[in-house]
Enzyme design. Sequence first.
Site, PDB file in Angstrom:
ATOM      1  N   THR A 137       0.860  -1.192   0.000  1.00 49.58           N
ATOM      2  CA  THR A 137       0.000   0.000   0.000  1.00 49.58           C
ATOM      3  C   THR A 137       0.897   1.243   0.000  1.00 49.58           C
ATOM      4  O   THR A 137       1.997   1.224   0.552  1.00 49.58           O
ATOM      5  CB  THR A 137      -0.946   0.021   1.216  1.00 49.58           C
ATOM      6  OG1 THR A 137      -0.171   0.188   2.410  1.00 49.58           O
ATOM      7  CG2 THR A 137      -1.791  -1.236   1.306  1.00 49.58           C
ATOM      8  N   GLY A 138       0.410   2.297  -0.646  1.00 52.04           N
ATOM      9  CA  GLY A 138       1.227   3.519  -0.717  1.00 52.04           C
ATOM     10  C   GLY A 138       2.442   3.311  -1.609  1.00 52.04           C
ATOM     11  O   GLY A 138       3.558   3.700  -1.271  1.00 52.04           O
ATOM     12  N   SER A 194       4.871   6.427  -4.256  1.00 50.11           N
ATOM     13  CA  SER A 194       5.860   7.447  -3.909  1.00 50.11           C
ATOM     14  C   SER A 194       6.745   6.955  -2.763  1.00 50.11           C
ATOM     15  O   SER A 194       6.426   5.950  -2.114  1.00 50.11           O
ATOM     16  CB  SER A 194       5.072   8.711  -3.549  1.00 50.11           C
ATOM     17  OG  SER A 194       5.579   9.420  -2.493  1.00 50.11           O
ATOM     18  N   GLY A 203       7.381   3.166  -0.475  1.00 51.87           N
ATOM     19  CA  GLY A 203       6.630   2.139  -1.192  1.00 51.87           C
ATOM     20  C   GLY A 203       7.089   2.029  -2.643  1.00 51.87           C
ATOM     21  O   GLY A 203       7.226   0.929  -3.191  1.00 51.87           O
ATOM     22  N   TYR A 249      -0.454  12.796  13.737  1.00 52.99           N
ATOM     23  CA  TYR A 249       0.366  11.747  13.113  1.00 52.99           C
ATOM     24  C   TYR A 249       0.801  10.712  14.149  1.00 52.99           C
ATOM     25  O   TYR A 249       0.617   9.502  13.967  1.00 52.99           O
ATOM     26  CB  TYR A 249       1.585  12.395  12.454  1.00 52.99           C
ATOM     27  CG  TYR A 249       2.531  11.413  11.793  1.00 52.99           C
ATOM     28  CD1 TYR A 249       2.123  10.649  10.697  1.00 52.99           C
ATOM     29  CD2 TYR A 249       3.843  11.256  12.248  1.00 52.99           C
ATOM     30  CE1 TYR A 249       2.998   9.760  10.080  1.00 52.99           C
ATOM     31  CE2 TYR A 249       4.725  10.375  11.631  1.00 52.99           C
ATOM     32  CZ  TYR A 249       4.296   9.621  10.544  1.00 52.99           C
ATOM     33  OH  TYR A 249       5.161   8.738   9.943  1.00 52.99           O
TER      34      TYR A 249
HETATM   35  N1  LIG Z   1       9.300   9.884   5.471  1.00 50.44           N
HETATM   36  C1  LIG Z   1       9.537   9.734   6.761  1.00 50.44           C
HETATM   37  O1  LIG Z   1      10.297  10.496   7.389  1.00 50.44           O
HETATM   38  C2  LIG Z   1       8.877   8.597   7.518  1.00 50.44           C
HETATM   39  C3  LIG Z   1       9.356   8.310   8.805  1.00 50.44           C
HETATM   40  C4  LIG Z   1       8.773   7.284   9.519  1.00 50.44           C
HETATM   41  C5  LIG Z   1       7.757   6.540   8.968  1.00 50.44           C
HETATM   42  N2  LIG Z   1       7.298   6.837   7.725  1.00 50.44           N
HETATM   43  C6  LIG Z   1       6.181   6.057   7.188  1.00 50.44           C
HETATM   44  O2  LIG Z   1       6.537   5.527   5.935  1.00 50.44           O
HETATM   45  C7  LIG Z   1       5.346   5.302   5.168  1.00 50.44           C
HETATM   46  C8  LIG Z   1       5.589   5.793   3.744  1.00 50.44           C
HETATM   47  O3  LIG Z   1       5.781   7.184   3.765  1.00 50.44           O
HETATM   48  P1  LIG Z   1       6.751   7.960   2.737  1.00 50.44           P
HETATM   49  O4  LIG Z   1       7.723   8.680   3.545  1.00 50.44           O
HETATM   50  O5  LIG Z   1       7.194   7.056   1.667  1.00 50.44           O
HETATM   51  O6  LIG Z   1       5.702   9.050   2.217  1.00 50.44           O
HETATM   52  P2  LIG Z   1       5.119   9.439   0.804  1.00 50.44           P
HETATM   53  O7  LIG Z   1       6.207   9.530  -0.203  1.00 50.44           O
HETATM   54  O8  LIG Z   1       4.249  10.610   1.058  1.00 50.44           O
HETATM   55  O9  LIG Z   1       4.219   8.163   0.416  1.00 50.44           O
HETATM   56  C9  LIG Z   1       2.975   7.935   1.019  1.00 50.44           C
HETATM   57  C10 LIG Z   1       2.246   6.906   0.176  1.00 50.44           C
HETATM   58  O10 LIG Z   1       0.972   6.643   0.778  1.00 50.44           O
HETATM   59  C11 LIG Z   1      -0.035   6.785  -0.221  1.00 50.44           C
HETATM   60  N3  LIG Z   1      -1.277   7.257   0.389  1.00 50.44           N
HETATM   61  C12 LIG Z   1      -1.447   8.341   1.177  1.00 50.44           C
HETATM   62  N4  LIG Z   1      -2.745   8.505   1.489  1.00 50.44           N
HETATM   63  C13 LIG Z   1      -3.403   7.476   0.872  1.00 50.44           C
HETATM   64  C14 LIG Z   1      -4.766   7.106   0.797  1.00 50.44           C
HETATM   65  N5  LIG Z   1      -5.726   7.812   1.418  1.00 50.44           N
HETATM   66  N6  LIG Z   1      -5.104   6.003   0.098  1.00 50.44           N
HETATM   67  C15 LIG Z   1      -4.147   5.277  -0.543  1.00 50.44           C
HETATM   68  N7  LIG Z   1      -2.835   5.580  -0.515  1.00 50.44           N
HETATM   69  C16 LIG Z   1      -2.471   6.676   0.187  1.00 50.44           C
HETATM   70  C17 LIG Z   1       0.533   7.810  -1.201  1.00 50.44           C
HETATM   71  O11 LIG Z   1      -0.027   7.639  -2.503  1.00 50.44           O
HETATM   72  P3  LIG Z   1      -1.137   8.572  -3.181  1.00 50.44           P
HETATM   73  O12 LIG Z   1      -0.864   9.986  -2.756  1.00 50.44           O
HETATM   74  O13 LIG Z   1      -0.957   8.313  -4.642  1.00 50.44           O
HETATM   75  O14 LIG Z   1      -2.428   8.035  -2.664  1.00 50.44           O
HETATM   76  C18 LIG Z   1       1.999   7.397  -1.243  1.00 50.44           C
HETATM   77  O15 LIG Z   1       2.185   6.349  -2.163  1.00 50.44           O
HETATM   78  C19 LIG Z   1       4.218   6.029   5.909  1.00 50.44           C
HETATM   79  O16 LIG Z   1       3.421   5.088   6.590  1.00 50.44           O
HETATM   80  C20 LIG Z   1       4.950   6.903   6.913  1.00 50.44           C
HETATM   81  O17 LIG Z   1       4.185   7.132   8.083  1.00 50.44           O
HETATM   82  C21 LIG Z   1       7.848   7.841   6.979  1.00 50.44           C
END
Ligand SMILES: NC(=O)c1ccc[n+]([C@@H]2O[C@H](COP(=O)([O-])OP(=O)(O)OC[C@H]3O[C@@H](n4cnc5c(N)ncnc54)[C@H](OP(=O)(O)O)[C@@H]3O)[C@@H](O)[C@H]2O)c1
Length: 282
Positions: free
Chosen positions: A35-36, A39, A42, A180
Amino acid sequence: MYNYRLLEKLLFSSGVRLNRSRLTAALRKKTILITGASSGIGERLAYRLAELPVHLILVARREDKLLVMKQEMEKLSARVSIYGADLRDADEREGLLSFIHRLPDGLDIVVSNAGLSINRSIMDSLDRKHDFTRTMAINYVAPVELLLSLIPLLRRAQGHIINISTINTSIVPLPKWAAYQASKSAFDIWLRSASPELRVSGIATTSIYLPLVRTPMIEPTAAYRSVPAMSPDHVADIIAKSLYTRRRSWMPWWLPLGQLASVLFRATLERFAERRLRGRGR
Ligand SMILES: NC(=O)c1ccc[n+]([C@@H]2O[C@H](COP(=O)([O-])OP(=O)(O)OC[C@H]3O[C@@H](n4cnc5c(N)ncnc54)[C@H](OP(=O)(O)O)[C@@H]3O)[C@@H](O)[C@H]2O)c1
């Protein structure tokens, strides 16, 4: 390897030794839901796994982005299905679930990665109840409801659930991240609570506790541009490795020290946060 500065190398110890033959053997012909996938973490994971003979199911709202990824990935080794859905929406979730339940080969692995972060002070949130409902909807309700339906398939496959969590779930919470942190903590606890039962049923669970990762998620926060952050390719390698080790958790080496400090010095750390806010006039 991941283009880290010296401090980042020290904090994130960049060497993940991926054993390609173990990874290939463990994942051969497996069906993997990410999922996700459109970007950040993922997306990088999807490209890493597309080098293997697997069936990837990529889910996100931006179907056009997923379509481009599918076209590129099918030049590699994977079979790729894409599914555009807003996972906060119950009908769209149901559509995804009925697609998965109709797959002849079932489902082996769920990477629960889709997420939303919001950085906003409580004083600026007083008229923004939706910030709390939408973070809970995607970070907690969506993965819980997906898994409740998918656990029987995972049980049949003796499969694996991977939760992309955050270090914030286990240290003194930071101000301005209430929506968050509360929603990520809720799912982290849900999975940890279910994990012994799942493991007894043959389903492995892995919680990955991440510090900052340089993805589009952190781009709106200007203060994060110059602070150490992991590379999403590094995180993809950590997740890929956990697919064959089936380890229970991954965290940076210093997180246990942060957890200990959060227990021993909770009041001091909370006072420190207050002093910083006062210093900035908030
Ligand atoms: N980046 C950090 O610093 C960090 C740190 C700790 C944990 N995380 C965790 O890592 C995971 C991935 O985050 P990332 O950093 O890769 O962020 P990201 O680049 O913003 O990716 C988020 C992904 O989630 C999808 N998404 C968001 N809302 C959605 C919805 N309502 N339905 C379906 N898909 C949805 C987005 O796709 P669409 O917009 O196309 O729907 C995107 O593919 C998250 O769970 C985040 O909490 C991130």
